[in-house]
Design an enzyme around this catalytic site. Sequence first.
Site, short mmCIF file in Angstrom:
data_model
loop_
_atom_site.label_atom_id
_atom_site.label_comp_id
_atom_site.label_asym_id
_atom_site.label_seq_id
_atom_site.Cartn_x
_atom_site.Cartn_y
_atom_site.Cartn_z
N ARG A 106 0.98 -1.23 0.07
CA ARG A 106 -0.07 -0.15 0.00
C ARG A 106 0.87 1.04 -0.03
NH1 ARG A 106 -5.32 1.24 3.48
NH2 ARG A 106 -6.13 -0.07 2.09
N HIS A 133 -7.35 0.57 -6.46
CA HIS A 133 -7.53 -0.30 -5.17
C HIS A 133 -8.40 -1.62 -5.69
CE1 HIS A 133 -7.85 -1.48 -1.11
NE2 HIS A 133 -8.71 -0.51 -0.44
N GLN A 136 -10.32 -4.05 -3.34
CA GLN A 136 -11.36 -3.65 -2.74
C GLN A 136 -12.50 -4.06 -3.84
OE1 GLN A 136 -12.16 -1.83 0.30
NE2 GLN A 136 -14.38 -2.41 -0.69
N ASP A 227 -17.27 6.92 -1.13
CA ASP A 227 -16.09 6.72 -0.53
C ASP A 227 -15.80 8.23 -0.07
OD1 ASP A 227 -13.55 6.14 0.50
OD2 ASP A 227 -12.66 5.91 -1.50
N CYS A 267 -16.54 1.67 1.00
CA CYS A 267 -15.21 0.83 1.26
C CYS A 267 -14.88 0.81 2.68
CB CYS A 267 -14.06 1.02 0.22
SG CYS A 267 -13.83 2.86 0.47
N ARG A 295 -13.81 -8.56 1.82
CA ARG A 295 -12.49 -8.34 1.59
C ARG A 295 -11.39 -9.74 1.92
NH1 ARG A 295 -10.34 -3.47 1.67
NH2 ARG A 295 -8.55 -4.65 0.67
#
Length: 308
Positions: A106, A133, A136, A227, A267, A295
């Site tokens: 990340r 992402h 996700q 988001d 998310c 996830r």
Amino acid sequence: MLRPNKLSNNNFLSSLDISTDEVFHILELAKNFKNKKIDIYQHNKVLGLIFDKSSTRTRVSFQVAMSRLGGTTIDLNPTTSQIGRGESIKDTARVLSRYCDAIAIRTFNHSDLEEYAKWSTKPVINALTDLEHPCQALADFLTIQEEFFDFKDVVLTFIGDGNNVANSLILCGALLGVEVRVACPKGYEPSSLVIKKAYQIYKNKNLLKITNDPNTAVLGANVLYTDVWSSMGEENQKEEKDKFFNGFTLDNDLVSKANKDAIILHCLPAYRSKEITDEVFESKKNRIFEQAENRLHAQQALLSCLLS
Ligand code: CP
Ligand code: NVA
């Protein structure tokens, strides 16, 4: 019994690193892991975790996924490893791929992730960059599939900042043939390169719509997704940026204009009363915690393929 297939690509840096068939395969595996219908192990395999930004879901779900596969993770905290002292990505990647079987990263610049992948001899996984992402998005489409079974009837409307999450939803949505609409303030559209790539995949251009009007974007939608308006790394722009997002809060008014069966996704983490009201967040339509759970299953499925 369903077995993990080796993927055509060694890395998972972008939603487009896998094919449509591979997305369906990962989703099928994920459902089987979730329902405890398969036992697949990658005993003693080690996943390295390099996180330059904070994380709850991604970090923990990777740790639990590896543990369920019979492997383990190593937390390579950049501040206590030599990464924080400035050791190059090129050297770090070559060393870590001699110890680890895969590395999840990340970070900020997507090009740094690509640099890791260039020098690593083991699979590199995008655990979020400023651009994408993709892990996700796998969990998101698993959640959508659980609700609606068939992607062809799905209209997914993302309301807010055209950010990393929006970019991966667009790309994965294009692979699955899902109608994706993004409603964002002018100047906050998703990456133009991502939009271009998505149009190349969609045969029908009407299946991807970028608009500045959330009210029309939600009409007939059965998935409403939002988001944060300012992503990690944009903390000092928060106040300035918020001003542009007036009217982009996912509230009951917007929800009432969507399909009756519409579900709410986020998310997480969420800023209530900014991108989403508390009422909508807590409503019966929310599948936000199923999405968070997924996830784990989606990443267990992805890892089982990448480590095969
Ligand atoms: N959704 C998500 O990636 O959450 P974390 O930042 O907690 O990993
Ligand atoms: N767009 C958000 C997603 C967090 C999971 C960010 O990058 O901060």
